[in-house]
Design a protein around this motif. Structure first.
Motif, mmCIF file in Angstrom:
data_model
loop_
_atom_site.group_PDB
_atom_site.id
_atom_site.type_symbol
_atom_site.label_atom_id
_atom_site.label_comp_id
_atom_site.label_asym_id
_atom_site.label_seq_id
_atom_site.Cartn_x
_atom_site.Cartn_y
_atom_site.Cartn_z
ATOM 1 N N ASN A 71 -10.039 2.881 9.038
ATOM 2 C CA ASN A 71 -10.347 4.362 8.221
ATOM 3 C C ASN A 71 -11.318 4.736 7.807
ATOM 4 O O ASN A 71 -12.069 3.864 6.713
ATOM 5 N N PRO A 72 -11.884 5.813 7.858
ATOM 6 C CA PRO A 72 -13.040 5.997 7.806
ATOM 7 C C PRO A 72 -13.211 6.737 6.322
ATOM 8 O O PRO A 72 -12.483 6.246 5.431
ATOM 9 N N SER B 191 -9.425 2.915 -3.178
ATOM 10 C CA SER B 191 -8.110 1.798 -2.626
ATOM 11 C C SER B 191 -8.578 1.403 -2.119
ATOM 12 O O SER B 191 -9.579 1.158 -1.332
ATOM 13 N N ALA B 192 -7.555 0.300 -1.927
ATOM 14 C CA ALA B 192 -7.651 -0.782 -0.268
ATOM 15 C C ALA B 192 -7.277 0.239 0.469
ATOM 16 O O ALA B 192 -6.073 0.822 0.705
ATOM 17 N N GLN B 193 -7.618 -0.301 1.695
ATOM 18 C CA GLN B 193 -7.739 0.181 2.437
ATOM 19 C C GLN B 193 -7.722 1.332 3.140
ATOM 20 O O GLN B 193 -6.673 2.705 3.647
ATOM 21 N N GLY B 194 -8.514 2.202 2.795
ATOM 22 C CA GLY B 194 -8.443 3.555 2.297
ATOM 23 C C GLY B 194 -7.967 4.880 1.259
ATOM 24 O O GLY B 194 -7.524 5.500 1.007
ATOM 25 N N PRO C 256 -1.404 9.585 9.312
ATOM 26 C CA PRO C 256 -2.053 10.066 10.893
ATOM 27 C C PRO C 256 -2.404 11.741 9.840
ATOM 28 O O PRO C 256 -1.396 12.231 9.883
ATOM 29 N N GLY C 257 -3.434 12.065 9.885
ATOM 30 C CA GLY C 257 -3.702 13.711 9.000
ATOM 31 C C GLY C 257 -3.880 14.219 7.606
ATOM 32 O O GLY C 257 -3.726 15.125 7.332
ATOM 33 N N GLY C 258 -3.653 12.335 6.893
ATOM 34 C CA GLY C 258 -4.066 12.816 5.651
ATOM 35 C C GLY C 258 -3.113 11.703 4.246
ATOM 36 O O GLY C 258 -3.392 10.228 5.296
#
Length: 253
Positions: free
Chosen positions: A18-19, A104-107, A141-143
């Motif tokens: 994730n960016p 936090s973790a993973q975006g 996805p998307g938010g």
């Protein structure tokens, strides 16, 4: 004949990452949208959550039991839980005091909100209650969607004392015991005090063993009596002259 070359298995592509996101922007926009829906249309609050993967735990603003849903609950259970807390003949409004966010973790984004929650009825209003609410926003996805939501109320703080107008002396509290402070004269000296009319306290009687031992003076020494002087004999008495004796003649020169 050469053996056919063996084809090596192709490596799996690396998982998509994730960016990086601006957690302050994401948290600020989410807080604004969440409490706007809570005020205008609380029955649609469930749309911020994901069916089957979100956890929800809120205390009631009216002092009842808390509503709690764990991971795996269907969407209908979440709707019923939210409507039981915030849907009725009243309006909920929130005054946000502070918003703190962390990546936090993973975006994901962790959001902590503090403020005052007020309930307005058609004919009365409930005093605002201080609260703290924590969200974990998970990416999708998307938010983002709300993965965790915990709300708790704090005890209300006592009202501060009214401010004292400028130029007025501050009141000095008097002690609850003891005599008041004596007045002062113009020269800064306390006024003379009249002698007290109360009788002095009786002397304290000590037990015999505690009495001070006063040395007594020795008795006076008596002088021995002086020896008695012998009696002095009286002189002999002169013989009486005869009454008829003639006087001696005078001698003429």
């Amino acid at each position: 004949m050469a053996a056919p070359a063996s084809s090596a298995p192709s490596a799996a592509p690396p998982p998509a990452q994730n960016p990086p996101v601006d957690h302050k922007t994401v948290g600020g926009r989410f807080v604004e949208q969440y409490y706007t829906v809570l005020h205008n249309s609380p029955k649609h609050l469930y749309r911020f959550f994901h069916e089957g993967s979100s956890s929800f735990s809120h205390q009631s603003a009216f002092g009842g039991q808390e509503a709690e849903l764990l991971v795996g609950q269907p969407e209908e259970a979440l709707k019923k839980c939210i409507e039981g807390l915030y849907v009725g003949d009243f309006t909920v409004s929130v005054e946000v005091t502070s918003v703190n966010t962390q990546p936090s973790a993973q975006g994901g984004v962790l959001v902590l909100v503090t403020g005052q929650l007020r309930v307005q009825f058609p004919d009365a209003a409930v005093p605002g209650k201080p609260f703290g609410q924590t969200f974990f926003l998970a990416p999708q996805p998307g938010g983002f969607f709300v993965l965790n939501d915990v709300l708790r109320y704090f005890p209300s703080a006592p009202a501060p004392p009214p401010p004292v107008p400028m130029g007025m002396p501050m009141p000095v509290p008097m002690p609850s015991h003891g005599p008041p402070t004596p007045p002062m004269m113009e020269n800064g000296m306390p006024p003379p005090t009249a002698p007290s009319a109360t009788a002095p306290p009786p002397p304290t009687t000590l037990p015999g063993w505690a009495q001070p031992q006063v040395a007594q003076p020795p008795p006076p020494v008596k002088a021995p009596p002086a020896p008695e002087a012998p009696p002095v004999p009286a002189p002999p008495e002169a013989p009486e002259e005869a009454a008829d004796q003639e006087p001696a003649p005078k001698v003429h020169q």
